[in-house]
Design an enzyme around this catalytic site. Structure first.
Site, PDB file in Angstrom:
ATOM      1  N   ASP A  70       0.813  -1.231   0.000  1.00 39.78           N
ATOM      2  CA  ASP A  70       0.000   0.000   0.000  1.00 39.78           C
ATOM      3  C   ASP A  70       0.842   1.276   0.000  1.00 39.78           C
ATOM      4  O   ASP A  70       0.605   2.185   0.814  1.00 39.78           O
ATOM      5  CB  ASP A  70      -0.920   0.042   1.227  1.00 39.78           C
ATOM      6  N   GLU A 117     -11.136  -0.872  -3.177  1.00 39.36           N
ATOM      7  CA  GLU A 117     -10.398  -0.123  -2.153  1.00 39.36           C
ATOM      8  C   GLU A 117      -9.281   0.680  -2.809  1.00 39.36           C
ATOM      9  O   GLU A 117      -9.185   0.751  -4.035  1.00 39.36           O
ATOM     10  CB  GLU A 117      -9.804  -1.098  -1.122  1.00 39.36           C
TER      11      GLU A 117
END
Length: 326
Positions: free
Chosen positions: A38, A208
């Site tokens: 991420d 997401e």
């Protein structure tokens, strides 16, 4: 003799080519060692910065490291720029940071505790520091977002600065994405004209990892699709005239290559406007790994066609060439 002379010339050419190839610095992928996912990329003070998730079991995700580089090739680790010890309400699953510089301060937005309902403590927090490398301290003493609005789990936050200087929080898991207008000191939100605070902007197939940028007056909205532990994890995008959309999905631009790595997704961008270059920073799973948490941070070039559409990104082991910010 003539054959020998030609052979020597060919050999000299090969050596010269090998030397010139070796002299071209490449980042290589992954760009730094360790399990990290991420990644949030930024440019501060003529340096490249990456703030990733420490990819481990949720109970072990109690800190965030940062990495800086002058040239995209050599990276320096800044350990534990934020730790749950500095955030009383956070105890696990500290992940997916977002970073922004404002008024000589650095604000690090993060998710913590992976809450599954409004009855749990956790959500999206904000930490602040005087330097990109921290140390960061809790800005609010509580989460900034601690409830499910429009069905969006309060995780995977991104801070977007619009052309007029307004900052927005764009976030959301569980296949829902919200946008909210941040107030001047990032302690809360300013309601929209209709009285609402969280507007849903979820595009088709969104899961997401939202990211937004402006190019040629258009708003590019990017997100991750698929399951984060699976081979179908990937990145798609849409284009609109406003940060509120509507966002119609254009295409998928980042995905696995069975010969290079699996599960390429949850990205951010390093945009060098002066040089006109775009680098996509993302995580992927090495072919040798089956553990969902075994993810590494990588970088590759991102390009556009003549119509402004994003071209599919080729994921590589070589990475990108060395490049200074200026």
């Amino acid at each position: 003799m003539k054959y020998l002379f030609s052979s020597l010339l060919l050999l000299a050419g090969s050596i010269s080519f090998a030397q010139s190839t070796k002299s071209i610095k490449q980042s290589g992928n992954p760009i730094f060692q360790g399990w990290y996912a991420d990644p949030e990329a930024a440019i501060f003070n003529n340096k490249y910065w990456v703030y990733p998730t420490y990819s481990a079991k949720y109970r072990e995700q109690v800190f965030l490291d940062a990495f800086s580089s002058d040239d995209l090739v050599k990276w320096k680790k800044h350990p534990r720029v934020l730790d749950t010890a500095a955030v009383k309400w956070a105890n696990k699953a500290m992940w997916a940071p977002a970073i922004v510089q404002k008024d000589k301060k650095y604000y690090l937005f993060f998710g913590a505790n992976d809450i599954q309902s409004d009855n749990e403590v956790g959500g999206i927090g904000v930490a602040v520091a005087d330097k990109p490398e921290g140390p960061y301290k809790d800005h609010l003493g509580k989460p900034l977002v601690d409830k499910f609005h429009n069905g969006a789990q309060p995780i995977d936050q991104f801070v977007f600065k619009d052309k007029d200087g307004q900052y927005y929080l764009i976030y959301g898991g569980w296949k829902h994405c919200n946008i909210a207008k941040l107030n001047a000191d990032f302690t809360g939100f300013v309601p929209f004209e209709d009285g609402t605070t969280f507007k849903e902007i979820t595009p088709e197939n969104y899961v997401e990892g939202p990211y937004m940028f402006i190019k040629d007056g258009k708003y590019y909205f990017m997100w991750s699709e698929g399951g984060w532990t699976g081979p179908d994890y990937s990145v798609a995008y849409a284009i609109a005239d406003s940060p509120f959309g509507p966002f119609k999905r254009v295409d998928k631009i980042l995905k696995q290559d069975p010969e290079v790595a699996r599960g390429a997704g949850h990205h951010s961008l390093l945009i060098n406007e002066k040089k006109g270059t775009y680098h996509i920073v993302y995580h992927r799973r090495p072919l040798t790994e089956t553990d969902g948490n075994h993810r590494v941070t990588c970088i590759d070039e991102m390009k556009f066609d003549a119509d402004g559409k994003i071209l599919p990104v080729k994921i590589t082991n070589e990475g990108v060439k060395a490049q200074k910010v200026k």
